[in-house]
Enzyme design. Structure first.
Site, PDB file in Angstrom:
ATOM      1  N   HIS A   9       0.826  -1.205   0.000  1.00  0.00           N
ATOM      2  CA  HIS A   9       0.000   0.000   0.000  1.00  0.00           C
ATOM      3  C   HIS A   9       0.862   1.257   0.000  1.00  0.00           C
ATOM      4  CE1 HIS A   9      -3.883  -1.699   0.051  1.00  0.00           C
ATOM      5  NE2 HIS A   9      -3.884  -2.143   1.289  1.00  0.00           N
ATOM      6  N   GLU A  11      -5.539 -13.265 -29.586  1.00  0.00           N
ATOM      7  CA  GLU A  11      -4.276 -13.618 -28.930  1.00  0.00           C
ATOM      8  C   GLU A  11      -3.564 -14.793 -29.581  1.00  0.00           C
ATOM      9  OE1 GLU A  11      -4.688 -13.140 -24.369  1.00  0.00           O
ATOM     10  OE2 GLU A  11      -6.656 -13.840 -25.056  1.00  0.00           O
ATOM     11  N   ASP A  13       0.556 -12.501 -25.846  1.00  0.00           N
ATOM     12  CA  ASP A  13       0.341 -13.909 -26.207  1.00  0.00           C
ATOM     13  C   ASP A  13       0.402 -14.114 -27.716  1.00  0.00           C
ATOM     14  OD1 ASP A  13       0.210 -15.421 -23.891  1.00  0.00           O
ATOM     15  OD2 ASP A  13      -1.875 -14.921 -23.502  1.00  0.00           O
ATOM     16  N   CYS A  53      -4.400  -4.013 -26.606  1.00  0.00           N
ATOM     17  CA  CYS A  53      -4.265  -3.831 -25.159  1.00  0.00           C
ATOM     18  C   CYS A  53      -3.010  -4.503 -24.605  1.00  0.00           C
ATOM     19  CB  CYS A  53      -5.506  -4.342 -24.420  1.00  0.00           C
ATOM     20  SG  CYS A  53      -5.799  -6.112 -24.589  1.00  0.00           S
TER      21      CYS A  53
END
Length: 545
Positions: free
Chosen positions: A188, A429, A453, A500
């Site tokens: 965090h 992919e 991928d 992406c």
């Protein structure tokens, strides 16, 4: 000059004197108590005061760093108020007839050990949350008020570790950056450093020596290096690097609020990839036009059980609402290969990258899949949601997916549960999906190329095998030809096409993708403005591009 290494968790260069922060540790000892009920009441009173204090911290964090990051303090409150925690403390006080401090410390040690022993890195980090929350409670029991870390001049802070509560209260006008011996990039404190935009290094191999106090120090958050008492040549080099970074940062800030339109008028959607709900603030701060990849598997990786429909719905809804009408593309469960979850009880495979993963699991475990789809569709009532399916290789899979989707929509409609229609897309992919993209495009609303991928499968190279690094080429002509084919087939069938994967943020390929006609690029939040700068300075008609 001394050069020390660590893990950079937020970029930037900080230059200034070093200030060492040492915590005043006090050993918690067991002492006998005669009045058990009074001791339990003392514990409950201290607990109430600590919860109030955490609420104040939460409110401050919401104002300073946003409510997604402020949830850290909500988590701390929930930990302390959890019945398992409170009952354990009371039980130790009652059965062992000991002081509340000892009971709290014993309970916290036990719980933090459980978290620390977990396989999942995110869950291991929760051990630090238990310690931070319990130390605040112990301080209250001992009559110590938590204070801010104070420095007399703008400095670089060096500490064993910084609790989230300490980090969020840092005076950013006085703390130029910080270095800790402990911590990881998923803690965090690291998340807060990124949100507060403080150059930071964790896990540094450094001792808190008195002789370091006040020495001129430079931290390079990009390289994860600390320079103590740097030589003049090194200092000048780092000052130049700092100036270039700040100049670039100012330039990028000027791009906030601008649309990503090329010089010759082509609009490109620049979206951001996120791994969990905490990343949304970063998306907003970097002015992304939407979320192009919301990796939903974090809900499964962070749990010790299958997340319920309600748990998933609340997570998706939180992100969708925060994006305020901007598109959120949620990728359905992508477990398998390098992402293992014990309670899925997946068998070991010789080649998991080619095995039982992603959509193959979903089509095999339909009740599990329907639970996720119901949660996603329910969240669509609160904003603009699209659904993306990973690892599709055939037309038959797409038709089966659409059948399941229609069943889920009918169920929700029959139950009178609100939802909106959502775009359906698939990740390209595999070479198989790319080669039949003309057929697949007739059945979906969009394609998103998962280039990590796609490159791995096209080149038949395991991207995680370091021995093959010299053979791995993400710019391989075969990969680029497949991408070009997918874009053409998508457009010919009236759907939009995005990227992406990692190649979306490869600025050396941006011009190539724009010439192909790509409609959307989705990158990590910190890359959004850099990519926008590239897009708004591109001219399709300029032959020099």
């Amino acid at each position: 000059m001394e050069i020390i290494t660590g893990t950079g968790v937020n970029g930037g260069i900080a230059i200034g004197p070093l200030t060492i922060h040492r915590r005043a540790w006090s050993e918690i000892k067991a002492s006998s108590v005669g009045d058990i009920e009074s001791e339990i009441l003392r514990f409950e009173t201290a607990l109430g005061k600590t919860v109030e204090e955490l609420q104040v911290l939460y409110d401050k964090a919401v104002e300073d760093v946003g409510d997604a990051v402020a949830m850290i303090f909500e988590v701390h409150k929930l930990m302390l108020e959890d019945i398992e925690f409170t009952e354990s403390v009371k039980d130790i006080i009652h059965t062992q007839k000991v002081n509340a401090e000892y009971a709290v410390d014993a309970t916290a040690s036990k719980l933090s050990s459980i978290f620390a022993a977990m396989d999942n890195e995110y869950m291991r980090e929760r051990a630090a949350d238990v310690k931070d929350a319990s130390k605040r409670l112990l301080g209250r029991l001992q009559g110590k008020v938590s204070e801010k870390i104070g420095v007399s001049e703008p400095s670089i802070l060096l500490a064993d570790d910084l609790a989230p509560s300490e980090t969020v209260q840092l005076d950013r006008s006085m703390i130029l950056g910080f270095v800790t011996r402990l911590g990881s990039s998923n803690s965090h404190t690291a998340i807060l450093a990124r949100t507060m935009d403080i150059p930071a290094i964790v896990g540094a191999v450094i001792e808190l020596k008195d002789e370091y106090e006040g020495k001129l120090t430079v931290i390079d958050g990009f390289e994860g290096k600390i320079y103590i008492d740097p030589e003049e040549e090194t200092l000048n080099m780092l000052k130049k690097k700092q100036a270039e970074y700040l100049q670039r940062k100012m330039l990028l800030k000027e791009l906030k609020g601008r649309e990503s339109i090329t010089l010759d008028g082509h609009k490109i959607n620049i979206y951001a990839n996120i791994g969990n709900c905490n990343d949304v603030e970063n998306v907003i701060n970097n002015d992304a036009e939407g979320i192009g990849l919301f990796r939903s598997e974090f809900l499964y990786l962070e749990n010790s059980h299958y997340p319920t429909e309600e748990e998933q719905f609340l997570a998706y809804k939180t992100v969708v609402e925060k994006m305020e009408g901007k598109k959120v593309i949620i990728r359905t469960l992508d477990i398998g290969a390098d992402k293992k979850v014990d309670y899925f009880e997946l068998e070991e495979e010789e080649n998991p990258a080619l095995g039982y993963r992603a959509i193959r699991i979903c089509l095999d475990r339909i009740p599990l899949f329907k639970t996720q789809l119901r949660a996603i569709y329910r969240s669509s009532a609160f904003g603009k949601v699209s659904i993306m399916f990973p690892m599709v290789i055939s037309l038959e899979e797409v038709l089966e997916l659409k059948e399941i989707v229609n069943e889920v929509k009918k169920e929700l409609k029959d139950e009178e549960i609100l939802f909106s229609d959502a775009e359906l897309g698939i990740m390209i992919e595999t070479p198989a999906a790319a080669l039949i993209s003309d057929l697949l495009a007739k059945e979906v609303d969009f394609f998103s190329l998962g280039t990590n991928d796609l490159t791995q499968y096209t080149l038949a190279i395991d991207r995680q095998n370091r021995k093959l690094n010299r053979f791995y080429n993400s710019h391989h002509t075969a990969v680029l030809r497949l991408i070009d084919m997918v874009v053409k087939n998508g457009h010919e069938n009236g759907i939009w096409v995005g990227i992406c994967g990692e190649l979306a943020s490869d600025l050396s390929l941006t011009d190539t993708f724009l010439k192909m006609g790509i409609d959307e690029l989705s990158v990590s939040p910190g890359k959004v403005l850099e990519l926008r700068n590239k897009v708004v300075n591109f001219n399709m008609d300029n032959k020099n591009n």
